[in-house]
Enzyme design. Structure first.
Site, PDB file in Angstrom:
ATOM      1  N   GLY A  39     -72.577-131.051  68.436  1.00  0.00           N
ATOM      2  CA  GLY A  39     -73.019-130.978  69.768  1.00  0.00           C
ATOM      3  C   GLY A  39     -74.237-130.154  70.004  1.00  0.00           C
ATOM      4  O   GLY A  39     -74.551-129.081  69.370  1.00  0.00           O
ATOM      5  N   HIS A  53     -72.034-134.989  71.746  1.00  0.00           N
ATOM      6  CA  HIS A  53     -72.191-134.674  72.879  1.00  0.00           C
ATOM      7  C   HIS A  53     -73.549-133.884  73.214  1.00  0.00           C
ATOM      8  O   HIS A  53     -73.710-132.970  72.497  1.00  0.00           O
ATOM      9  CB  HIS A  53     -71.241-133.908  73.697  1.00  0.00           C
ATOM     10  CG  HIS A  53     -70.649-132.580  72.971  1.00  0.00           C
ATOM     11  ND1 HIS A  53     -71.125-131.472  73.247  1.00  0.00           N
ATOM     12  CD2 HIS A  53     -69.833-132.658  72.108  1.00  0.00           C
ATOM     13  CE1 HIS A  53     -70.488-130.528  72.702  1.00  0.00           C
ATOM     14  NE2 HIS A  53     -69.666-131.027  71.731  1.00  0.00           N
ATOM     15  N   ASP A  54     -74.277-134.075  74.359  1.00  0.00           N
ATOM     16  CA  ASP A  54     -75.324-133.325  74.533  1.00  0.00           C
ATOM     17  C   ASP A  54     -76.458-133.254  73.664  1.00  0.00           C
ATOM     18  O   ASP A  54     -77.483-132.137  73.819  1.00  0.00           O
ATOM     19  CB  ASP A  54     -74.764-131.748  74.903  1.00  0.00           C
ATOM     20  CG  ASP A  54     -73.791-131.846  76.028  1.00  0.00           C
ATOM     21  OD1 ASP A  54     -74.010-132.458  77.103  1.00  0.00           O
ATOM     22  OD2 ASP A  54     -72.457-131.212  75.630  1.00  0.00           O
TER      23      ASP A  54
END
Length: 345
Positions: free
Chosen positions: A209, A191-192
């Protein structure tokens, strides 16, 4: 009676002939084409050059472009948008609010999108490999199911088999993949993450992440990158490396924990850096990281000396490397990977 019998026999023969012709036609379709056209209902008419297998489940509200091929046992959701020329091989699926640009290919078993809030946007001419899972919700325990999450993928990426790329962990951020990247089998991008252009991630590269990779980053196999790390452009990460701090531009690291091993000289030469540029980078690197007595002058002082060196500071690539090092020591950054003989300060 005789005429009635003859008429019945003729009708029976015609039915048998029709059945045989129907079976033969079906066999010809199966033998000569992997897919064939299918119209779900009277209100939904596909372009004549699009072919959708009858076992595919395509929601009537899905928006489909021209020249699409959707194979057996595929799924296309109600909110999906498929651009012109997309190909879905058997058993691939497009879920949730997902957009595929023109010319995208989903290999068998690929899954793109999720039913969670938010969206997945895939650019043009991307290939999603066998059983890859792209644009599903993240594995961050802080993620709230009601929050929107996002993934944006650029153009001309080759995402190979069993790769997973997750959406952002919150509505104010997004996972981003740029253009022209080769992401080999079994990689994971969490994520991200922010991935630039023309990177090569070898098999089993794992990015935690919020990792940021600039352009032309090359990782060898089984590389692991800690969350919030930055990978500078044209850097190289050796196979099996565990990277827990930033890798500045143009540099090469390896090991567990990864340490600076010099400049990525092979990569720089392949990408067209001039002999003068490479020579200047080598001089600057030696002055910063290979000082004869690193305890006599602090790292900050060595860095400042190079920044004031009249013969180096006017070289753009040297300035870019120095700025990359400086940025790694900014607030909320992790610093750079250590050099094995550098004691630090």
């Amino acid at each position: 009676m005789k005429n009635n019998f003859a008429g019945a026999e003729e009708k029976s023969n015609m039915m048998k002939l029709s059945t045989r012709n129907s079976i033969s036609a079906s066999l010809r379709i199966i033998q000569t084409s992997r897919f064939f056209s299918y119209v779900a209902d009277e209100e939904r008419v596909y372009a004549s050059n699009s072919i959708i297998h009858p076992t595919a489940i395509v929601h009537p509200n899905a928006l489909l472009g021209q020249g699409i091929s959707i194979g057996p046992f595929c799924t296309v959701s109600s909110s999906a948008k498929l651009g012109n020329g997309c190909k879905l091989y058997p058993g691939s699926h497009v879920f949730g609010n997902t957009e595929l640009g023109d010319g995208c290919t989903l290999m068998t078993g690929a899954v793109v999108g999720d039913d969670c809030p938010g969206c997945t946007v895939i650019g043009s001419n991307n290939t999603i490999g066998y059983h890859a899972v792209i644009g599903v919700k993240c594995q961050d325990l802080k993620y709230k199911p009601e929050d929107e999450c996002f993934l944006e993928v650029g153009h001309n990426n080759d995402i190979r088999e069993h790769t997973s790329i997750h959406r952002s962990s919150k509505s104010t951020d997004r996972t981003v993949i740029g253009d022209g990247n080769l992401i080999m089998g079994a990689c994971h991008i969490a994520h991200d993450c922010k991935i630039g252009n023309n990177n090569i991630f070898a098999n089993n590269t794992l990015l935690a992440g919020h990792v940021e990779a600039e352009d032309y980053v090359h990782t060898a196999g089984a590389t692991v990158v800690h969350q919030f790390c930055h990978l500078g452009s044209f850097s190289f990460l050796g196979g099996g490396s565990v990277v827990s701090q930033d890798v500045p531009k143009y540099m090469m690291v390896a090991g567990d924990r990864a340490e600076l091993r010099g400049l990525n000289l092979v990569g720089l030469a392949r990408r067209g850096f001039s002999i003068e540029e490479i020579r200047s980078l080598k001089t600057a690197y030696r002055k910063i990281f290979m000082c004869a007595d690193t305890t006599a002058v602090s790292f900050e002082e060595r860095l400042a000396q190079v920044e004031q060196h009249e013969g180096l500071i006017h070289i753009p690539v040297v300035r870019a490397m120095l700025q990359s090092i400086r940025d790694s020591f900014a607030e909320n950054r992790r610093g750079i990977c250590k050099y094995r003989s550098w004691s630090g300060s």
